[in-house]
Design a protein around this motif. Structure first.
Motif, PDB file in Angstrom:
ATOM      1  N   CYS A  16       0.838  -1.192   0.000  1.00 44.28           N
ATOM      2  CA  CYS A  16       0.000   0.000   0.000  1.00 44.28           C
ATOM      3  C   CYS A  16       0.879   1.249   0.000  1.00 44.28           C
ATOM      4  N   THR A  22      -3.388   1.391   3.914  1.00 45.00           N
ATOM      5  CA  THR A  22      -3.361   0.049   4.494  1.00 45.00           C
ATOM      6  C   THR A  22      -4.584  -0.188   5.381  1.00 45.00           C
ATOM      7  N   PRO A  42      -2.865  -7.142   8.755  1.00 50.98           N
ATOM      8  CA  PRO A  42      -2.429  -5.802   8.367  1.00 50.98           C
ATOM      9  C   PRO A  42      -1.103  -5.463   9.025  1.00 50.98           C
ATOM     10  N   ARG A  45       2.606  -0.994   5.980  1.00 48.86           N
ATOM     11  CA  ARG A  45       2.372  -0.601   4.584  1.00 48.86           C
ATOM     12  C   ARG A  45       1.855  -1.756   3.739  1.00 48.86           C
ATOM     13  N   THR A  46       1.434  -2.823   4.386  1.00 44.51           N
ATOM     14  CA  THR A  46       1.010  -4.012   3.657  1.00 44.51           C
ATOM     15  C   THR A  46      -0.167  -4.690   4.357  1.00 44.51           C
TER      16      THR A  46
END
Length: 557
Positions: A16, A22, A42, A45-46
């Motif tokens: 993301c 995210t 989560p 950033r991913t």
């Protein structure tokens, strides 16, 4: 979304643009409930997506996820909690200097900010809280503390968090709270679940007294070797609180541990589905061996068994039953109360009578054996599983000499005993010095390594070191893996079998008790996780790339 990356044959990692995207993607995926999606993890950033390959594919998921409307990723009805804090942390003054404001302003703005749990990790109950005040971007300590007190309120990077148990950590401490972050009797057990809005309030100097805190959360939460997001896999394990194994009190049949060997644990198929609360799946390291043992004695496939590492186990039996041992090779001896000796074969069912003693001698190939007894072990459960999680400190503690554990009534087993043929006869597990080949799927961060680094991974031999356990196998090779990029990633999800590469270039192969998130790049994931669980120190490994999956997605969306 900027990229879809393969994390394993059943995991898709989605990059993301930032933390906001995210969080929106995670909420959208939860709301969409896409067919075949089993779990979401989560991170900064991913979002890591675990899916069932029998129901969907990476390509189908990429198409469905690309079409999601992230603008509706905020629900507006988020759960909220309020935390009372005494702002007297050891690093408060230093944090103020780093941010160029007074300590009073740090406290005031920490309370005024709107904090939201972005993701979990590091330990059960630990939440990474993102705020809306741009002031808070605080570097971690250059030298992590070896022990941070339970309830410490801390800052690191753009996040704030509260330590659910005493553990090592490198976050900057600004205060403390009595709030219970993890409680198995609460639904959900984690106070901080992704999406929760958190408000901090100044509790003054007398409300929180560390000496009077309960240690209940220490018994069930885990720690890693460094600050959250800095876990390197198989380093130290923190301290587990002692736990009584008194399930035999109400059972007519039981096992008493005379000698536990190097490590003796209760394991079943684990507790998948709780990664969003910072809880790994754990469970048997060699799942196939556990399944085989249960099948031999007629148990349900997920019944709790004993997992022995290395041998040297001596157990006394109360009551009659049927047992089986699977996994690593090594002598199995049953001695009756009258002194009669019987030596069952690995992978076959055998009877037990009251007063028998079972001995599992030193392993000769492989490292882990599984003892199943008809009816299963009567062990207390945490989140629906009796598995010991050695990193998260969930489930029963490792068994020690003198422990007695109860056995369920064998009449409760749902299947007939399967006396043979012997399971595992065609399987030869490696011994120290042997060479094995493991299949690896490259990704999600193989692009962080040079072509020479990828070639090194696949061409040279790697040796399993003695610094290995259920958290991970540390591997050693003559040539370290060459990086194309320096530094670390924002914390992101990891899977069992992942090959995480710390700065020394020597990979760590994650086991069932691995940290859920980490900042070192993962070059690939091993598919043969059951075989990996049987690799002793000294075993040599070669990796080969798995055959292409025609349903797999490409890296770039």
């Amino acid at each position: 979304m900027t990229a879809f990356r393969t994390a394993s044959r059943q995991h898709l990692l989605i990059d993301c643009a930032d933390l906001t995207e995210t969080m929106r993607l995670h909420h959208s995926l939860e709301t969409a409930a896409l067919p075949g999606v089993l779990e979401l993890v989560p991170a900064a950033r991913t979002v890591l997506v675990r899916f069932d390959p029998a129901r969907t594919s990476a390509r189908e998921l990429e198409s469905a996820i690309t079409g999601l409307d992230l603008a509706s990723g905020a629900s507006g009805d988020e759960r909220s909690v309020s935390i009372d804090v005494v702002y007297d942390g050891e690093d408060l003054a230093e944090v103020a200097d780093l941010l160029g404001v007074s300590s009073a302003e740090v406290i005031a703005r920490h309370q005024r900010a709107r904090w939201q749990v972005a993701f979990s990790g590091f330990a059960p109950g630990f939440g990474y809280l993102a705020g809306d005040d741009p002031l808070f971007d605080v570097p971690r300590r250059s030298s992590p503390r070896t022990r941070v007190p339970v309830g410490s309120v801390a800052l690191a990077g753009e996040f704030t968090g509260v330590y659910p148990r005493s553990s090592p950590g490198g976050w900057q401490l600004i205060g403390r709270t009595d709030a219970v972050l993890w409680d198995l009797d609460r639904d959900p057990p984690a106070l901080f679940v992704p999406g929760t809005i958190v408000t901090f309030k100044d509790a003054g100097r007398e409300t929180v007294r560390a000496a009077e805190r309960t240690n209940a959360t220490d018994q069930v939460a885990g720690d890693t070797v460094a600050a959250a997001g800095e876990a390197t896999a198989a380093d130290g394990q923190g301290e587990a609180e002692p736990q009584a194994h008194d399930s035999a009190a109400a059972a007519s049949a039981s096992i008493t541990v005379v000698q536990p060997g190097l490590q003796l644990l209760i394991e079943d198929l684990g507790r998948p589905g709780f990664a969003s609360m910072g809880v790994s799946g754990a469970g048997a390291a060699d799942r196939g061996a556990l399944l085989a043992a249960n099948r031999l004695v007629g148990n349900a496939e997920g019944a709790a068994c004993l997992e022995s590492f290395g041998g040297g186990v001596v157990l006394d039996i109360t009551g009659d039953g049927v047992a089986a041992v699977t996994g690593a090779e090594g002598p199995i001896t049953v001695t009756s109360a009258a002194g009669t000796v019987f030596r069952p074969h690995l992978g076959e069912a055998f009877s037990l009578v009251h007063g028998d003693r079972i001995e599992l001698g030193a392993v000769t190939s492989g490292v882990r054996r599984y003892l199943a007894i008809r009816g299963g072990i009567a062990a207390p459960t945490a989140l629906g599983s009796a598995s010991a999680d050695t990193l998260g400190h969930l489930g029963p503690a490792a068994l020690t000499a003198g422990d007695t554990i109860g056995l369920n009534d064998p009449r409760t087993a749902p299947h007939l005993v399967d006396p043979g043929p012997r399971l595992g006869e065609d399987q030869t597990l490696p011994a120290p010095g042997d060479l094995v080949e493991l299949t690896v799927t490259l990704g999600p961060r193989d692009d962080w390594f040079t072509a020479a680094g990828i070639e090194t991974l696949l061409s040279q031999e790697w040796t399993v070191t003695y610094e290995s356990d259920r958290v991970g196998l540390r591997l050693s090779g003559d040539v370290p893996l060459e990086r194309a990029r320096s530094g670390e990633l924002p914390s992101e999800g990891a899977v069992t079998g992942a090959l995480q590469v710390p700065p020394n270039g020597q990979p760590v192969l994650f086991g069932p008790d691995h940290p859920l998130t980490g900042g070192y790049p993962i070059i690939g994931s091993v598919e043969d996780t059951d075989l990996a669980a049987q690799l002793a120190p000294g075993v040599r490994i070669r990796f080969r790339v798995s055959a292409p999956d025609t349903s797999a997605t490409t890296d770039e969306s």
